[in-house]
Scaffold this active site. Structure first.
Site, short mmCIF file in Angstrom:
data_model
loop_
_atom_site.label_atom_id
_atom_site.label_comp_id
_atom_site.label_asym_id
_atom_site.label_seq_id
_atom_site.Cartn_x
_atom_site.Cartn_y
_atom_site.Cartn_z
N CYS A 10 29.66 67.55 91.21
CA CYS A 10 29.27 66.15 91.02
C CYS A 10 28.35 65.76 92.17
O CYS A 10 27.78 66.63 92.83
CB CYS A 10 30.50 65.24 90.92
SG CYS A 10 31.50 65.18 92.42
N ASN A 13 31.18 65.03 95.69
CA ASN A 13 32.30 65.97 95.83
C ASN A 13 33.54 65.32 96.45
O ASN A 13 34.31 65.95 97.18
CB ASN A 13 31.89 67.23 96.63
CG ASN A 13 32.89 68.38 96.57
OD1 ASN A 13 33.01 69.17 97.51
ND2 ASN A 13 33.63 68.48 95.50
N CYS A 15 35.04 62.56 94.32
CA CYS A 15 35.70 61.89 93.19
C CYS A 15 35.84 62.83 91.99
O CYS A 15 36.89 63.44 91.79
CB CYS A 15 34.97 60.62 92.79
SG CYS A 15 34.99 59.33 94.06
N ARG A 16 34.77 62.94 91.21
CA ARG A 16 34.90 63.65 89.93
C ARG A 16 35.20 65.14 90.06
O ARG A 16 36.12 65.65 89.40
CB ARG A 16 33.63 63.45 89.09
CG ARG A 16 33.46 62.03 88.59
CD ARG A 16 32.07 61.79 88.07
NE ARG A 16 31.09 61.83 89.16
CZ ARG A 16 29.78 61.74 89.01
NH1 ARG A 16 29.28 61.63 87.78
NH2 ARG A 16 28.98 61.75 90.05
N SER A 17 34.39 65.85 90.86
CA SER A 17 34.57 67.31 90.87
C SER A 17 35.87 67.77 91.53
O SER A 17 36.50 68.71 91.02
CB SER A 17 33.34 68.04 91.43
OG SER A 17 33.11 67.74 92.78
N ASP A 127 30.45 58.22 86.96
CA ASP A 127 30.78 58.15 88.38
C ASP A 127 31.69 56.95 88.64
O ASP A 127 31.29 55.81 88.41
CB ASP A 127 29.46 58.00 89.15
CG ASP A 127 29.66 58.08 90.65
OD1 ASP A 127 30.81 58.02 91.10
OD2 ASP A 127 28.65 58.19 91.35
P1 4NP Z 1 31.44 61.73 92.93
O1 4NP Z 1 31.29 60.19 93.30
O2 4NP Z 1 30.02 62.24 92.70
O3 4NP Z 1 32.24 61.72 91.69
O4 4NP Z 1 32.11 62.40 94.10
C1 4NP Z 1 30.50 59.73 94.35
C2 4NP Z 1 31.00 59.70 95.62
C3 4NP Z 1 30.24 59.20 96.66
C4 4NP Z 1 28.96 58.73 96.40
C5 4NP Z 1 28.45 58.79 95.11
C6 4NP Z 1 29.22 59.28 94.09
N1 4NP Z 1 28.16 58.18 97.46
O5 4NP Z 1 27.07 57.69 97.16
O6 4NP Z 1 28.60 58.21 98.61
#
Ligand code: 4NP
Length: 159
Positions: A10, A13, A15-17, A127
């Protein structure tokens, strides 16, 4: 059966992954397939390298039996394309980044995670980072379907 290596990717790294990693590990264990999967996760953005998953992701995953507290954020790198059999992107933006990075002979390993869910109404895992807590529950619902889809595909020799 030979070990099958899955990398979920994702953006951050956190949240989703990592949730996808925890959910598939859990579902593989329930299916008695722990020894035949190696599962990791990585991000295409570098903000959260070395960080544990977002507390909301940790709590929501734990609620469903997946303890992801020990995971740490890392960037996807070119070596991942050699090391893994399947690289599953959470959304099209991350898929596009991975496609640009991938050595030509490894592009076939790249999939959208939702492509493992037959009849899915969406092709991206949204997201949840900037939203409310409910987003994490929705993501976990989707990731449960993704995990079942990957297990079935493996069982049936489609991957
Ligand atoms: P992820 O979510 O891609 O599912 O881990 C996010 C976590 C942090 C950020 C964006 C998406 N960020 O912009 O910090």
């Amino acid at each position: 059966m030979a070990v099958f290596r899955v990398l979920f990717v994702c953006l951050g790294n956190i949240c989703r992954s990592p949730m996808a990693e925890g959910v598939l590990r859990n579902e593989a264990a329930k299916a008695g397939a722990t020894d035949t999967f190696e599962i990791e996760s990585a991000g295409t953005g570098s903000w959260h390298i070395g960080n544990p998953p977002d507390p909301r992701a940790q709590a929501a995953a734990l609620e469903r039996g997946a303890d992801i507290s020990a995971l740490r954020g890392r960037l996807v790198d070119e070596e991942d394309f050699e090391r893994f059999d399947l690289i599953a992107a959470m959304d099209r933006a991350n898929y596009a980044v991975l496609k640009r990075m991938a050595p030509k002979d490894q592009v076939h390993k790249l999939r959208l995670a939702m492509s493992f869910v037959d009849g899915a109404r969406v092709d991206e895992v949204p997201d949840p980072y900037f939203g409310e807590g409910a987003g994490f529950e929705h993501v976990l619902d989707l990731l449960g379907d993704v995990a079942q889809g990957i297990l079935a595909a493996r069982r049936e020799g489609r991957i």
